[in-house]
Design an enzyme around this catalytic site. Sequence first.
Site, mmCIF file in Angstrom:
data_model
loop_
_atom_site.group_PDB
_atom_site.id
_atom_site.type_symbol
_atom_site.label_atom_id
_atom_site.label_comp_id
_atom_site.label_asym_id
_atom_site.label_seq_id
_atom_site.Cartn_x
_atom_site.Cartn_y
_atom_site.Cartn_z
ATOM 1 N N CYS A 104 0.895 -1.160 0.000
ATOM 2 C CA CYS A 104 0.000 0.000 0.000
ATOM 3 C C CYS A 104 0.924 1.197 0.000
ATOM 4 O O CYS A 104 1.586 1.461 1.003
ATOM 5 C CB CYS A 104 -0.903 0.041 1.229
ATOM 6 S SG CYS A 104 -1.796 1.619 1.309
ATOM 7 N N CYS A 107 -0.453 4.120 2.609
ATOM 8 C CA CYS A 107 -0.431 3.945 4.065
ATOM 9 C C CYS A 107 -0.165 2.478 4.387
ATOM 10 O O CYS A 107 0.956 2.019 4.257
ATOM 11 C CB CYS A 107 -1.711 4.465 4.702
ATOM 12 S SG CYS A 107 -3.231 3.991 3.872
ATOM 13 N N SER A 108 -1.182 1.743 4.786
ATOM 14 C CA SER A 108 -0.928 0.361 5.202
ATOM 15 C C SER A 108 -2.132 -0.532 4.924
ATOM 16 O O SER A 108 -2.396 -1.460 5.673
ATOM 17 C CB SER A 108 -0.591 0.330 6.691
ATOM 18 O OG SER A 108 -1.656 0.924 7.417
ATOM 19 N N CYS A 109 -2.877 -0.254 3.854
ATOM 20 C CA CYS A 109 -4.061 -1.053 3.535
ATOM 21 C C CYS A 109 -3.646 -2.507 3.343
ATOM 22 O O CYS A 109 -2.656 -2.795 2.660
ATOM 23 C CB CYS A 109 -4.739 -0.515 2.280
ATOM 24 S SG CYS A 109 -5.328 1.169 2.523
HETATM 25 FE FE FE Z 1 -3.207 2.039 2.991
#
Ligand code: FE
Length: 196
Positions: A104, A107-109
């Site tokens: 991602c 961010c951190s999906c």
């Molecule tokens: Fe994300």
Amino acid sequence: MASHKHNEPESDMALRVKAIEQLLSEKGLVDPTGIDRLIELYETRVGPHNGARVVAKAWTDPDYRARLLENGTDAIAELDVSGIQGENMVVVENTQNVHNVVVCTLCSCYPWPVLGLPPRWYKSPPYRSRVVREPRTVLEEFGVEVPSDVEVRVWDSSAEIRYMVLPSQPEGSKGKSEEELAEMVTRDGMIGVATV
Ligand code: FE
């Protein structure tokens, strides 16, 4: 220079989350034990073993594999795996010609229902930027040498779509049971930074 530290996003974020949780619970808007239970659920009961079951089934059942690649969300739900951060799942298959890896960049999906919570490195800025620019180098650092005639595809997960890799079935594992196969499947294999 500002004293603001850009290299400590984790603790900064943790503090913000704590502050927001406290505020909401003081106002009676959320029940903190409910939040704790949700976190515990994702730390203990939901994890890569869910994704491993999906992969093992796809390896042993060609019809299931076809459904999984056609509509990841529905096929994963057939195994009673679903939930938040997994509402729109796309499964990409590693083959002799293609190696897939997931990131991602924003961010951190991450697909929580099949993989649990993301590892720290997945959320780190170097992984997020470098795997797009120099995927082969990053994969080598993870110990995966992708032959030059194999295409590397990088999939950018987002709030809308969460990707999971269907790894290639290891040589010599045909004939094993679904349970035995599931034990061979790793979290990193389903992110694409390892082979199985
Ligand atoms: Fe994300």
